[in-house]
Design a protein around this motif. Structure first.
Motif: not given
Length: 205
Positions: A150-157, A183-192
């Motif tokens: 649904l969402l992602v955050c980059d952990l690379w320095e 809004s992206l997370a909502d769409r991905q949640f619906a797609a799942a």
């Protein structure tokens, strides 16, 4: 050949959480390098979607560059300066899994801070339930059947060092408060749940 997708916003749009300098460096240098390296590794005329390349690659340079190209493109779309709120269905799922949005933030930040080395922290859905997980280096949710990001955050320095130095926690806290594209997370949640298509990298040229 795969192309480097443009950012969906101006370089300065995410300031002060993520600076224009960081986005120029991160998108124009790091992300571009993964895309260029991948194109040099694939057979001429290969028209597979990037998702198929990742799932079929196995360990090694093709997987590393393909997955990093995909992860970064999803990361750009997982951020927005518009500050939307989660929709009703996703909000209910967040409440069920984490108590509330603050509980999700605590879990998300703790997962990211506790992740050793480089990688990614994800909000994903599996079996209809939300979960927070992290992956090492280039690995992503495409290698995990039944998991939809649904969402992602980059952990690379390189994602935060220009703006936050070694303060990964400060970056994650600021990021979660200001930038998630719900809004992206909502769409991905619906797609799942079978309602629409999941996010995909642009098709190769």
């Amino acid at each position: 050949m795969f192309k480097l997708p443009d950012l969906p916003y101006a370089y300065e749009a995410l300031e002060p959480t993520v600076s224009a300098d960081t986005l120029h460096f991160h998108h124009d240098k790091h992300h571009a390098a993964y895309v260029n390296a991948l194109n040099g590794l694939l057979p001429e005329g290969d028209k597979r979607p990037l998702e198929a390349v990742i799932r079929e690659a196995g360990p090694g340079k093709v997987f590393n560059n393909a997955a990093q190209a995909w992860n970064h493109a999803f990361f750009w779309d997982a951020m927005t300066p518009d500050k939307p709120a989660p929709g009703a269905e996703l909000s209910a799922a967040i409440a069920e899994a984490f108590g509330d949005l603050a509980g999700l933030k605590d879990k998300f930040v703790a997962e990211g801070v506790g992740h050793f080395g480089s990688g990614w922290v994800w909000l994903a859905v599996e079996g209809g339930a939300l979960k927070v997980l992290s992956t090492h280096d280039a690995d992503d949710t495409l290698t995990k059947p039944g998991v939809t990001p649904l969402l992602v955050c980059d952990l690379w320095e390189h994602a935060y060092y220009l703006d936050y130095q070694n303060n990964r926690k400060g970056f994650l806290e600021a990021w979660f408060d200001a930038l998630p594209n719900w809004s992206l997370a909502d769409r991905q949640f619906a797609a799942a749940k079978g309602q629409g298509a999941v996010w995909a990298y642009p098709e190769p040229a």
